[in-house]
Design a protein around this motif. Sequence first.
Motif, PDB file in Angstrom:
ATOM      1  N   ASN A   1       0.855  -1.178   0.000  1.00 50.03           N
ATOM      2  CA  ASN A   1       0.000   0.000   0.000  1.00 50.03           C
ATOM      3  C   ASN A   1       0.894   1.232   0.000  1.00 50.03           C
ATOM      4  N   LYS A   2       0.364   2.368   0.462  1.00 47.39           N
ATOM      5  CA  LYS A   2       1.144   3.609   0.515  1.00 47.39           C
ATOM      6  C   LYS A   2       1.167   4.178   1.928  1.00 47.39           C
ATOM      7  N   LEU A   3       1.130   3.299   2.896  1.00 42.73           N
ATOM      8  CA  LEU A   3       1.055   3.727   4.291  1.00 42.73           C
ATOM      9  C   LEU A   3       2.322   4.465   4.716  1.00 42.73           C
ATOM     10  N   THR A   4       2.140   5.607   5.342  1.00 38.63           N
ATOM     11  CA  THR A   4       3.272   6.343   5.907  1.00 38.63           C
ATOM     12  C   THR A   4       3.315   6.195   7.431  1.00 38.63           C
ATOM     13  N   ARG A   5       2.202   5.729   8.015  1.00 34.26           N
ATOM     14  CA  ARG A   5       2.163   5.482   9.451  1.00 34.26           C
ATOM     15  C   ARG A   5       1.006   4.544   9.774  1.00 34.26           C
ATOM     16  N   LEU A   6       1.102   3.916  10.934  1.00 35.38           N
ATOM     17  CA  LEU A   6       0.027   3.092  11.464  1.00 35.38           C
ATOM     18  C   LEU A   6      -0.600   3.838  12.639  1.00 35.38           C
TER      19      LEU A   6
ATOM     20  N   PHE B   1       8.410   4.625  10.890  1.00 39.08           N
ATOM     21  CA  PHE B   1       8.448   4.066  12.237  1.00 39.08           C
ATOM     22  C   PHE B   1       7.258   3.140  12.429  1.00 39.08           C
ATOM     23  N   LEU B   2       7.416   2.181  13.304  1.00 40.29           N
ATOM     24  CA  LEU B   2       6.290   1.409  13.796  1.00 40.29           C
ATOM     25  C   LEU B   2       5.798   2.093  15.062  1.00 40.29           C
ATOM     26  N   PRO B   3       4.504   2.052  15.355  1.00 41.73           N
ATOM     27  CA  PRO B   3       4.008   2.776  16.536  1.00 41.73           C
ATOM     28  C   PRO B   3       4.599   2.234  17.826  1.00 41.73           C
ATOM     29  N   PHE B   4       4.791   3.129  18.781  1.00 41.11           N
ATOM     30  CA  PHE B   4       5.293   2.747  20.096  1.00 41.11           C
ATOM     31  C   PHE B   4       4.448   1.633  20.701  1.00 41.11           C
ATOM     32  N   SER B   5       3.133   1.690  20.475  1.00 40.92           N
ATOM     33  CA  SER B   5       2.222   0.711  21.069  1.00 40.92           C
ATOM     34  C   SER B   5       2.426  -0.696  20.523  1.00 40.92           C
TER      35      SER B   5
END
Length: 342
Positions: A121-126, A149-153
């Motif tokens: 896809n074109k994801l820039t963040r989760l 980055f991957l989310p801290f969570s």
Amino acid sequence: MKMERRRKGREGMEKMEKGEMKVDLSGMSLSSFPSTSLNLASITQLDLSNNNLQSIPESLTARLLNLIVLDVHSNQLNSIPNSIGCLSKLKSLDVSGNLLESLPITIENCRALEELNVNFNKLTRLPDTMGFELMNLKILRVNSNKLAFLPFSASHMTNLRILDAHLNCLRSLPDGLENLINLEVLNISQNFQFLQTIPYSIGLLMSLTELDISYNKITVLPDSISCLTKLKKFSAEGNQLVCPPMSVVAKGVEAVRDYMGARMKKAFKSNGRASKSWFGRLVKCGAFDGQMVQQNEGLLAPEYEREYHSFDGTPSRLIGKFSPLRLFSPKRSKRKKEHLRR
């Protein structure tokens, strides 16, 4: 061709197995969901893959209350409806091969979710908080996107078995990586010039069997790599490794473990208090040889023993539950306040 599509549509709509309704409308060049007299709440598996869908109506997903599997890969979707959060029984979601730039935050309400595939896809963040709620997630595939980055969570996903984040723009891995105590496969290859270091906490991933860090810009591996006793497959080509040298990597996993283990012992003897916190963690989790620590002139100071005293005798599978990241998460605090108000 049209008659074939109609026949497949009828068959897909009518397929019943063990009280579950599986609807297969894949590969029919659909641009929208066809009208139907079916009770949407009776559908447990819906396959809309390999079509031309540009959107999914909010009203459609809101009525799929018993859906367990949703496959919409290889369409033209620009977004996922917010009503995806209504699918409380959803266990598998495949939205790979679309045009998504983001996921709705409501996806964290799909707490039964075990597999999430958003590849290509074109994801820039989760969503920042998704890991606080998706505690049952076992497989997360986010490769071939534009994630920095991957989310801290994500460090709260303690049931995660497979994390595939290759072909992105990752700069680093999330803090609290050591909480992923069930992680077996980690693929962070092909982040090219963006990914330059691996955190020391990787040595606490005691279930890890496969690690792929190939084609990044990593020059030095953390000594804690030697503690990955279950690691069977390790790929590091395409980096400019000097520690360990590529000549050691070429000899296989055991050679890498031996090389990094020797460095760790040397560091423990010479580095003093600065590194003892990590040594304490590795010893308590069984990732490092406790006898070796005792033989090194009592270098593990009492304060570090006390720091991890609460984990003495605690099975490794429970460690994540006592993580400070989890105990003091924003979500947990919010729920506690709501409970007190009641």
